[in-house]
Design an enzyme around this catalytic site. Structure first.
Site, PDB file in Angstrom:
ATOM      1  CG  HIS A 185      -2.084  -1.021   0.999  1.00 24.52           C
ATOM      2  ND1 HIS A 185      -3.161  -0.800   0.180  1.00 24.52           N
ATOM      3  CD2 HIS A 185      -2.238  -2.272   1.497  1.00 24.52           C
ATOM      4  CE1 HIS A 185      -3.951  -1.870   0.198  1.00 24.52           C
ATOM      5  NE2 HIS A 185      -3.406  -2.779   0.980  1.00 24.52           N
ATOM      6  CE1 TYR A 194      -5.009  -1.530  -3.366  1.00 27.46           C
ATOM      7  CE2 TYR A 194      -6.150   0.041  -4.757  1.00 27.46           C
ATOM      8  CZ  TYR A 194      -4.983  -0.562  -4.351  1.00 27.46           C
ATOM      9  OH  TYR A 194      -3.785  -0.183  -4.906  1.00 27.46           O
ATOM     10  CB  SER A 227     -11.408 -19.159 -19.235  1.00 25.22           C
ATOM     11  OG  SER A 227     -10.764 -19.647 -18.071  1.00 25.22           O
ATOM     12  CG  ASP A 275      -0.620  -5.791  -8.314  1.00 22.11           C
ATOM     13  OD1 ASP A 275       0.257  -5.695  -7.445  1.00 22.11           O
ATOM     14  OD2 ASP A 275      -1.829  -5.809  -8.074  1.00 22.11           O
TER      15      ASP A 275
END
Ligand code: GLA
Length: 390
Positions: free
Chosen positions: A35, A226, A68, A176
């Site tokens: 964070h 978040y 998928s 990320d």
């Protein structure tokens, strides 16, 4: 999964007709610096050898079809280049369509034909190991391959974040996508998120392993929590800016924070900002210690990171706390903390080789008896960033 297996799976869904592009895009784990990325601080993540595999081929019409291997029951999901908007009911395909949209938004590069895409991943779902960023960055590479674009991996990372923020509505930082696009085998990336300057640091853990423990907690409200943390930090920053000239919390060290903190009006926002500032300084120190070969001291800072995420940032919860507290009890654990956004997901621990089995056994047993369902454990390796599958 080998390239041959991937192509076979693709052809089973979409038939033969020219070799598809084949891409592998990893997941990531963050060793320390949580964070901090949307607060102009430092992070220290690495790419994993687990991730998402893509095979893709252009079509002659404007359909974009996805299959998928992880959700075969969903069959082929069909979308169109003429309906690029986010569609909640279309699940994971939004991460892929978001990239087509974002290439057009950021570079004016609009795919001029549809495509068939098969994907399969071995990142445990909802684990906080960034399966969504893995899919976004992988899709960027697929677009490069199919349409001959020359967008660099670092740019793909920024486009992935742009798409996540503006298409999928999660206000994530750059960590990320950057870790996934820029990963390097056996190295972690020491990234300054304020400038995007980065250095690779070798992770030579001789006689030790990186062990990931997954809470298996349902994700629930993680995305909205978040976004809430992010805006709490923004409010703290704007309070601080009345007394000190900074652009981001990451510009303060501990001493400066202690000096100016009284300007933050809400006690909750003060806690959030304290975490962001201290965690950033901890990350800088941790990387120095690791470079100096002091893995034990690095582990101590991992532990301190968890405490701060638990007490000041309040993003852990009973599941992550149990995994970490049980890990700390095991002889041979160098450090253990939650990793990623929190609110569930995974912990990361550095564990001596001889303690790994005992770790999995005891932490697993105690987690099950306290939480009521089992955790999963993965001994992971650090791999390369997103690239064509060889
Ligand atoms: C998620 C976000 C990242 C970062 C971490 C917390 O993984 O996608 O940008 O903010 O949480 O460190």
């Amino acid at each position: 999964m080998t390239k041959e297996e991937l192509i076979q799976a693709f052809e089973k869904c979409f038939g033969k007709g020219g070799e598809p592009a084949a891409v592998f895009s990893p997941g990531r784990v963050n060793l320390i610096g949580e964070h901090t990325d949307y607060n102009g601080g430092h992070v220290f993540p690495c790419a994993l050898t687990i991730g998402t595999y893509f095979a893709a081929r252009k079509r002659k019409d404007r359909l974009v079809r996805f299959f998928s291997g992880n959700y075969p029951q969903a069959g082929i999901v069909e979308r169109s280049l003429d309906a690029l908007q986010y569609e909640k009911s279309k699940g994971f395909t939004n991460y892929l369509m978001g990239m087509i949209w974002a290439y057009n938004e950021r570079y004016g590069l609009m795919a001029d034909t549809g495509m068939d895409i098969y994907l399969w991943g071995n990142i445990p779902s909802a684990s906080g190991l960034s399966s969504s960023a893995s899919v976004e960055v992988g899709m960027g590479k697929v677009l490069n391959d199919l349409f001959g674009y020359d967008i660099s991996n670092q740019e793909i990372a920024l486009t992935g974040q742009y798409s996540e923020n503006n298409y999928n509505g999660v206000n994530c930082g750059i960590m990320d996508q950057f870790a996934i696009a820029m990963g390097k085998k056996d190295h972690a990336i020491f990234l300054d998120t304020a400038t995007l300057e980065y250095e690779y640091a070798p992770i030579a853990l001789s006689g030790m392993k990186i062990v990931i423990a997954c809470t298996n907690k349902k994700r629930g409200l993680a995305d909205s929590k978040y976004n809430e943390r992010r805006s709490e930090c923004e409010t703290a920053l704007s309070d601080l800016r009345k007394v000190v000239d900074i652009k981001a919390l990451g510009e303060l060290d501990e001493e400066a924070f202690e000096k100016y903190q009284a300007a933050i009006k809400s006690p909750v926002h003060l806690m959030r900002a304290r975490h962001a500032v201290y965690e950033n300084q901890r990350t800088i120190r941790a990387v120095e210690l690791l470079r100096a070969g002091d893995v034990n001291a690095f582990g101590q800072l991992m532990n301190a990171s968890h405490v701060s995420l638990r007490d000041d940032y309040e993003v852990t919860g009973i599941e992550l706390d149990t995994l970490v507290e049980e890990a700390w009890k095991i002889d041979g654990v160098i450090g253990s903390r939650m990793t990623g956004a929190g609110f569930g997901g995974c912990t990361v621990s550095i564990v001596k080789d001889e303690a790994v089995d005992r770790f999995i056994d005891e932490v697993g047993k105690n987690y099950l008896s306290k939480i009521g369902y089992a955790a999963d454990f993965y001994v992971v390796e650090i791999g390369d960033g997103t690239d064509d599958l060889k």
